[in-house]
Design a protein around this motif. Structure first.
Motif, mmCIF file in Angstrom:
data_model
loop_
_atom_site.group_PDB
_atom_site.id
_atom_site.type_symbol
_atom_site.label_atom_id
_atom_site.label_comp_id
_atom_site.label_asym_id
_atom_site.label_seq_id
_atom_site.Cartn_x
_atom_site.Cartn_y
_atom_site.Cartn_z
ATOM 1 N N PRO A 62 27.480 32.765 46.971
ATOM 2 C CA PRO A 62 28.238 33.727 47.780
ATOM 3 C C PRO A 62 28.595 33.206 49.166
ATOM 4 N N GLY A 63 27.753 32.344 49.747
ATOM 5 C CA GLY A 63 28.007 31.813 51.078
ATOM 6 C C GLY A 63 28.501 30.385 51.029
ATOM 7 N N GLY A 64 28.604 29.763 52.206
ATOM 8 C CA GLY A 64 29.090 28.405 52.271
ATOM 9 C C GLY A 64 30.609 28.340 52.178
ATOM 10 N N HIS A 65 31.128 27.143 52.162
ATOM 11 C CA HIS A 65 32.576 26.958 52.136
ATOM 12 C C HIS A 65 33.102 27.112 50.709
ATOM 13 N N VAL A 66 34.210 27.808 50.546
ATOM 14 C CA VAL A 66 34.801 28.001 49.233
ATOM 15 C C VAL A 66 35.581 26.751 48.841
ATOM 16 N N ARG A 67 35.304 26.220 47.682
ATOM 17 C CA ARG A 67 36.026 25.047 47.200
ATOM 18 C C ARG A 67 37.428 25.450 46.743
ATOM 19 N N PRO A 68 38.389 24.541 46.869
ATOM 20 C CA PRO A 68 39.759 24.881 46.443
ATOM 21 C C PRO A 68 39.837 25.328 44.985
ATOM 22 N N VAL A 69 39.108 24.662 44.086
ATOM 23 C CA VAL A 69 39.177 25.032 42.673
ATOM 24 C C VAL A 69 38.568 26.406 42.448
ATOM 25 N N TRP A 70 37.548 26.764 43.235
ATOM 26 C CA TRP A 70 36.985 28.107 43.130
ATOM 27 C C TRP A 70 38.000 29.148 43.574
ATOM 28 N N LEU A 71 38.719 28.844 44.630
ATOM 29 C CA LEU A 71 39.722 29.777 45.132
ATOM 30 C C LEU A 71 40.838 29.979 44.105
ATOM 31 N N VAL A 72 41.183 28.900 43.402
ATOM 32 C CA VAL A 72 42.200 29.009 42.351
ATOM 33 C C VAL A 72 41.744 29.987 41.273
ATOM 34 N N VAL A 73 40.474 29.937 40.904
ATOM 35 C CA VAL A 73 39.958 30.836 39.869
ATOM 36 C C VAL A 73 39.834 32.262 40.395
ATOM 37 N N PRO A 95 33.089 32.096 49.333
ATOM 38 C CA PRO A 95 33.474 32.686 48.043
ATOM 39 C C PRO A 95 33.397 34.205 48.031
ATOM 40 N N LEU A 96 32.390 34.783 48.682
ATOM 41 C CA LEU A 96 32.258 36.236 48.697
ATOM 42 C C LEU A 96 33.414 36.886 49.453
ATOM 43 N N ILE A 97 33.804 36.332 50.584
ATOM 44 C CA ILE A 97 34.926 36.882 51.338
ATOM 45 C C ILE A 97 36.223 36.730 50.543
ATOM 46 N N ALA A 98 36.406 35.586 49.873
ATOM 47 C CA ALA A 98 37.604 35.386 49.052
ATOM 48 C C ALA A 98 37.666 36.418 47.934
ATOM 49 N N THR A 116 36.275 39.356 47.937
ATOM 50 C CA THR A 116 36.540 40.661 48.551
ATOM 51 C C THR A 116 38.021 40.814 48.870
ATOM 52 N N GLY A 117 38.662 39.721 49.317
ATOM 53 C CA GLY A 117 40.098 39.770 49.561
ATOM 54 C C GLY A 117 40.886 40.060 48.297
ATOM 55 N N ALA A 118 40.525 39.420 47.192
ATOM 56 C CA ALA A 118 41.193 39.693 45.923
ATOM 57 C C ALA A 118 40.992 41.140 45.496
ATOM 58 N N LEU A 119 39.771 41.653 45.708
ATOM 59 C CA LEU A 119 39.473 43.048 45.381
ATOM 60 C C LEU A 119 40.363 43.993 46.184
ATOM 61 N N ALA A 120 40.541 43.710 47.473
ATOM 62 C CA ALA A 120 41.348 44.579 48.330
ATOM 63 C C ALA A 120 42.799 44.627 47.861
ATOM 64 N N ILE A 121 43.331 43.492 47.424
ATOM 65 C CA ILE A 121 44.718 43.458 46.965
ATOM 66 C C ILE A 121 44.873 44.225 45.652
ATOM 67 N N LEU A 122 43.925 44.053 44.739
ATOM 68 C CA LEU A 122 43.971 44.802 43.480
ATOM 69 C C LEU A 122 43.824 46.302 43.731
ATOM 70 N N LEU A 123 43.014 46.661 44.721
ATOM 71 C CA LEU A 123 42.885 48.076 45.076
ATOM 72 C C LEU A 123 44.214 48.622 45.571
ATOM 73 N N GLY A 124 44.943 47.812 46.329
ATOM 74 C CA GLY A 124 46.257 48.245 46.783
ATOM 75 C C GLY A 124 47.207 48.497 45.626
ATOM 76 N N VAL A 125 47.166 47.637 44.596
ATOM 77 C CA VAL A 125 48.018 47.844 43.420
ATOM 78 C C VAL A 125 47.643 49.143 42.711
ATOM 79 N N ALA A 126 46.340 49.395 42.554
ATOM 80 C CA ALA A 126 45.889 50.620 41.888
ATOM 81 C C ALA A 126 46.270 51.861 42.681
#
Length: 439
Positions: free
Chosen positions: A340-351, A397-400, A402-412
């Motif tokens: 959940p912490g540390g730097h998010v890797r680019p490939v993780w962000l893609v997923v 990774p956790l913040i990323a 959460t960002g995806a969750l917020a955008i999906l919430l906006g769609v819903a």
């Protein structure tokens, strides 16, 4: 897989209980050469998935869970190339499983699942999927035979069995053509056993591409009569459409299962617990976005389509695409719970962001089939997810997630706002000429 017709169907049944008499209590018998039309087809409108089909779905959960676990190991590797190769592995492993599920659902949609031949085919398919799923951790290095051999045996063997059971010449030719093309694709499938790594991935990608392209054009073979796939005939649309809806629920259930197993095996902390909550909420939103209206009226939409075969084919494509997105989401949230912490890797962000993007693209395709339109809110959601990649690349990774969750919430929320105070919308699919070709 072509929609089979012609097997002996001794009674009209709802597929879950015993015989249901028709015509004043008399059993409705058909000769082996007759198609499952008329009364037998009418039963297909109301028949729900029976226990045999649900059992097969449980096996698919095991397979999808195995794919997620396999890919997470690749994405977590320290190698500079292996994590990116893992993205290709997802596609190469998901498509054969989905194609097996699709061909099996076409069989159970067209035949009475109580028939011994159908039961044997479905149970052998389930056993084959178990062997395939058990090989996933070693699919590209050692035990490739445990994935390729069962798959080839099922895809070649089942059409040949149906050719022997059918009496209608046109339908026998249809299955014979599909068996020929599955035999062609068997060459790269089996050749992949002899190599490892990228060569095996490439051969298997070629094999599944051959199968999907051949099916798209109804397995053309020079000198053999060509008959289009009729699994989406009007009397069968409800059952097959509901099976695709169940496929989405299976995939969403697998994502919850993977999330829970990962959280159980991870030391509990505030960060991992938040990751669990974010992952679960994301799964709920995916369900809400899928089910909102288009998912509710899918069978009725196919009934009303001008070209049911074309609409049904498109429905299959978009559901496979959404399942692929869900598998990517489940993979991403396993990584988020573990790191959940540390730097998010680019490939993780893609997923983490790519999974929702793929899902929403598939959902846009479903809306096009059901309502013949493109949702503006979902297009905005895709753009927002892609645009969020740059700022989220400097977070955790956790913040990323959460960002995806917020955008999906906006769609819903946009869906809910659109529906507020309005009556339920009826499906309005494209009115294409009914004679248009589609396989």
């Amino acid at each position: 897989m072509p929609g089979p017709v012609g097997l002996k169907n001794e009674s009209v049944t709802d597929g879950t209980t015993g015989d249901r008499p028709t015509g004043g209590g008399r059993r409705n018998q058909q000769s082996p050469g007759q198609k499952l039309d008329g009364a037998a087809s009418a039963a297909g409108v109301t028949r729900r998935a029976n226990f045999l089909e649900l059992f097969f779905d449980l096996v698919l959960v095991f397979a999808l869970l195995g794919i997620v676990s396999r890919v997470v190991l690749d994405l977590s590797a320290d190698s500079p190339t292996r994590p990116w190769a893992g993205l290709l592995y997802v596609v190469v492993l998901v498509l054969p499983m989905m194609w097996l599920w699709t061909t099996t659902s076409h069989i159970t949609s067209r035949f009475d699942p109580r028939r011994p031949a159908v039961q044997v085919m479905v149970l052998l398919t389930a056993l084959g999927v178990v062997f395939m799923a058990s090989s996933l951790p070693y699919a590209f290095i050692e035990r490739g035979y445990a994935l390729a051999i069962p798959y080839v045996a099922l895809q070649v063997g089942r059409p040949l069995v149906l050719v022997g059971l059918l009496r209608d010449r046109a339908q026998r030719a249809l299955y014979a053509r599909s068996a020929i093309w599955f035999t062609v694709s068997a060459v790269p499938w089996l050749a992949g056993i002899l190599v490892q790594g990228g060569a095996r991935v490439g051969l298997w990608a070629l094999a599944i591409t051959i199968e999907l392209v051949a099916a798209r054009f109804s397995w053309p073979v020079p000198g053999m009569s060509r008959q289009l796939d009729s699994a989406w005939e009007p009397a069968k649309t409800h059952h097959l459409a509901e099976r695709y809806e169940q496929l989405l629920l299976i995939a969403l259930g697998e994502s919850v299962l993977a999330l829970g197993i990962t959280y159980t095996a991870t030391p509990v902390s505030l960060a991992t617990t938040l990751a669990l909550l974010v992952g679960f909420a994301t799964t709920v939103l995916l369900w809400r976005i899928y089910y909102y209206r288009a998912g509710q009226v899918l069978p009725e939409a196919i009934d009303a389509a001008g070209n049911r075969i074309s609409a049904g084919r498109d429905v299959g494509r978009v559901h496979v695409l959404m399942v692929l997105g869900i598998v990517l989401v489940a993979t991403g949230y396993e990584i988020v719970v573990t790191h959940p912490g540390g730097h998010v890797r680019p490939v993780w962000l893609v997923v983490i962001l790519g999974g929702p993007i793929v899902f929403v693209i598939g959902r846009i395709g479903l809306e096009r089939v059901v309502f013949n339109r493109v949702s503006r809110s979902r297009l905005i959601g895709i753009v927002a997810l892609a645009a969020a990649a740059l700022p989220l690349a400097f977070t955790t990774p956790l913040i990323a997630a959460t960002g995806a969750l917020a955008i999906l919430l906006g769609v819903a929320l946009a869906d809910a706002r659109h529906a507020r105070g309005r009556p339920l919308e009826a499906p309005s699919p494209a009115k294409k000429p009914s004679g248009a070709h589609g396989a």
